[in-house]
Design a protein around this motif. Structure first.
Motif, short mmCIF file in Angstrom:
data_model
loop_
_atom_site.label_atom_id
_atom_site.label_comp_id
_atom_site.label_asym_id
_atom_site.label_seq_id
_atom_site.Cartn_x
_atom_site.Cartn_y
_atom_site.Cartn_z
N ASN A 275 0.77 -1.13 0.01
CA ASN A 275 0.11 -0.12 -0.16
C ASN A 275 0.66 1.32 -0.09
OD1 ASN A 275 -2.71 -1.31 -0.20
ND2 ASN A 275 -2.56 -1.27 2.24
N TYR A 276 1.74 1.31 0.98
CA TYR A 276 2.79 2.51 0.89
C TYR A 276 3.56 2.80 -0.48
CZ TYR A 276 6.10 5.76 2.72
OH TYR A 276 6.96 6.84 3.13
N MET A 277 4.09 1.77 -1.17
CA MET A 277 4.59 1.87 -2.43
C MET A 277 3.62 2.23 -3.16
SD MET A 277 7.86 1.08 -1.70
CE MET A 277 8.69 1.28 -3.33
N GLU A 278 2.27 1.78 -3.36
CA GLU A 278 1.42 2.37 -4.44
C GLU A 278 1.23 3.84 -4.07
OE1 GLU A 278 -2.02 -0.22 -4.28
OE2 GLU A 278 -0.64 -2.20 -4.69
N LYS A 279 1.08 4.23 -2.77
CA LYS A 279 0.96 5.69 -2.45
C LYS A 279 2.03 6.55 -3.04
CE LYS A 279 -1.44 5.35 1.99
NZ LYS A 279 -1.22 5.37 3.60
N LEU A 280 3.26 5.98 -2.98
CA LEU A 280 4.31 6.76 -3.69
C LEU A 280 4.21 6.85 -5.05
CD1 LEU A 280 7.52 5.27 -1.54
CD2 LEU A 280 6.18 7.29 -1.28
N LEU A 281 3.88 5.72 -5.78
CA LEU A 281 3.85 5.59 -7.08
C LEU A 281 2.54 6.72 -7.60
CD1 LEU A 281 4.20 4.47 -10.01
CD2 LEU A 281 2.46 2.57 -9.40
N GLU A 282 1.51 6.59 -6.92
CA GLU A 282 0.48 7.49 -7.25
C GLU A 282 0.63 8.93 -7.11
OE1 GLU A 282 -2.70 5.73 -5.04
OE2 GLU A 282 -2.92 3.81 -6.22
N ALA A 283 1.54 9.09 -6.01
CA ALA A 283 1.90 10.61 -6.07
C ALA A 283 3.06 11.15 -6.63
CB ALA A 283 2.30 10.66 -4.42
N TYR A 284 3.61 10.32 -7.58
CA TYR A 284 4.67 10.71 -8.49
C TYR A 284 4.58 12.17 -8.99
CZ TYR A 284 8.19 10.88 -12.21
OH TYR A 284 9.07 11.42 -13.13
N ASN A 285 5.56 12.95 -8.94
CA ASN A 285 5.57 14.47 -9.34
C ASN A 285 6.76 14.65 -10.16
OD1 ASN A 285 5.53 17.10 -9.67
ND2 ASN A 285 5.27 17.43 -7.45
N PRO A 286 6.59 14.90 -11.44
CA PRO A 286 7.56 14.95 -12.52
C PRO A 286 8.38 16.10 -12.08
CG PRO A 286 5.56 15.46 -13.53
CD PRO A 286 5.36 14.79 -12.07
N VAL A 287 7.91 17.40 -11.41
CA VAL A 287 8.80 18.57 -11.10
C VAL A 287 9.56 18.21 -10.02
CG1 VAL A 287 8.44 20.96 -10.26
CG2 VAL A 287 6.75 20.14 -11.71
N ALA A 288 9.11 17.41 -8.92
CA ALA A 288 10.11 16.90 -7.72
C ALA A 288 11.07 15.97 -8.46
CB ALA A 288 9.15 16.06 -6.68
N ALA A 289 10.55 15.12 -9.15
CA ALA A 289 11.90 14.07 -10.04
C ALA A 289 13.01 14.99 -10.63
CB ALA A 289 11.16 13.39 -11.26
N SER A 290 12.51 16.06 -11.32
CA SER A 290 13.57 16.89 -11.93
C SER A 290 14.43 17.63 -10.73
CB SER A 290 12.96 17.86 -12.87
OG SER A 290 12.31 18.81 -12.21
N ASN A 291 14.02 17.76 -9.79
CA ASN A 291 15.00 18.50 -8.68
C ASN A 291 15.41 17.54 -7.50
OD1 ASN A 291 14.48 21.13 -9.64
ND2 ASN A 291 12.43 21.13 -8.70
N VAL A 292 15.69 16.17 -7.84
CA VAL A 292 15.95 15.31 -6.88
C VAL A 292 17.33 15.63 -6.34
CG1 VAL A 292 14.51 13.21 -7.21
CG2 VAL A 292 16.49 13.80 -8.49
#
Length: 347
Positions: free
Chosen positions: A260-277
């Motif tokens: 459930n937790y991993m699915e929450k992380l997947l569903e909340a994926y944000n491409p803007v956050a990804a570009s700023n890791v």
């Protein structure tokens, strides 16, 4: 409470931990999501930050700790390895040195290392990730606030909540009371106070299998509660998502919350956050000198994909800038919602 390593827990074996984390979530990998955002392969943008793990020894054994740190962990960085770090700091145009652990202050060379960095420059930002209770753990640490002040250290401290119940449940009995005392000691020398250049930031980690609330709102609430209840002031609050590594992964599996937790992380994926890791401008240095894309990859023993520069003694700036960042499913934690990094939200 003992570390997972001391318990000989299956998750103390990296191979088993990676086996758990390698499974796709709903058939989707982190690399798949990056590709959708035109970010794969993920590459560095620069190397501004050197995050250095001073050792896994700690005076606390926190339930969510991805380092699996504790009093029974004896891994500690040597002065020789620190010398290599100093060479990189001096010649590698490093803007920020981020000291972490365990409790970095428990390394016997901790103060020497900071003083050597300051000999290079007072313009380099030095961050110490202090768990607060270390200041009260032994009389030899009582002057840490003054040492920090003298060396213009930015202090970043974890405080799970502004109440004793939630804080102690995550970090151990009596931790909240000791943390409040330590925060008062830091305030007394000027940290976090108005019109002071001594920066004191707090870190919030959720206490369960959920994402942190909005950083701005939580910061206002923390400031109000700590000021009204304890006359404590600080600069900023960082919200950090718990990544499914080590003790937090053990909790997720034991409580049957992992999927459930991993699915929450997947569903909340944000491409803007990804570009700023944070791995795009940071190199993480292990206690033994090996190099990693981030502190989380370090705990999974995933060395940088730069064969000629995998140890601090082999530092090759160009090779590290040209590498591809190593990705696993835990990376979803840094890109969920408003994003997460050692400096808080990224989007």
């Amino acid at each position: 409470m003992k570390s997972l390593k001391a318990q000989q827990h299956p998750l103390s074996k990296i191979e088993y931990e990676l086996e758990v984390l390698d499974a796709p979530i709903k058939g989707i990998s982190f690399a798949d999501k990056l590709a959708e955002s035109d970010l794969f392969p993920l590459k560095p943008t620069q190397i501004d930050v050197l995050q250095i793990n001073m050792g896994k020894m700690c005076n606390q054994v926190c339930k969510h700790c991805h380092v699996d740190a504790g009093p029974d962990r004896k891994e500690i960085m040597t002065r020789e390895t620190m010398q290599h770090c100093l060479e990189v700091i001096k010649n590698g145009k490093i803007k920020s040195v981020d000291l972490t652990g365990g409790a970095p202050e428990m390394n016997p060379e901790f103060r020497w290392f900071i003083e050597e960095i300051r000999k290079i420059s007072f313009d380099i930002q030095i961050i110490v990730r202090c768990n607060l209770t270390i200041i009260l753990a032994n009389p030899k640490y009582h002057d840490l606030p003054e040492f920090y002040r003298k060396n213009k250290i930015e202090v970043v401290s974890s405080l799970p909540y502004f109440t004793a119940v939630k804080t102690d449940s995550q970090r151990g009995d009596g931790v909240f009371e000791k943390s409040i005392k330590a925060l008062k000691m830091l305030n007394e020398v000027g940290y976090g106070m108005e019109n002071s250049d001594l920066v004191l930031n707090l870190v919030y980690n959720p206490s369960g299998a959920f994402l942190p609330a909005a950083q701005e709102g939580l910061e206002l609430e923390f400031k109000k509660r700590l000021k009204n209840g304890y006359e404590i002031e600080f600069n900023s609050l960082f919200t950090i998502t718990n990544l499914p590594i080590s003790r937090f992964l053990e909790y997720l599996l034991r409580s049957e919350n992992y999927d459930n937790y991993m699915e929450k992380l997947l569903e909340a994926y944000n491409p803007v956050a990804a570009s700023n890791v944070m791995c795009r401008n940071t190199i993480s240095v292990g206690w033994d000198g090996y190099l990693y894309d981030c502190d989380f990859n370090q705990m999974l023993e995933l060395k940088v994909d730069a064969p000629s520069s995998q140890h601090i003694s082999e530092w090759n700036q160009q090779s590290l800038l040209e590498r591809e960042i190593i990705l696993k499913q835990h990376c979803f934690g840094c890109t969920a919602g408003a994003g997460s990094s050692c400096g808080g939200a990224t989007a």
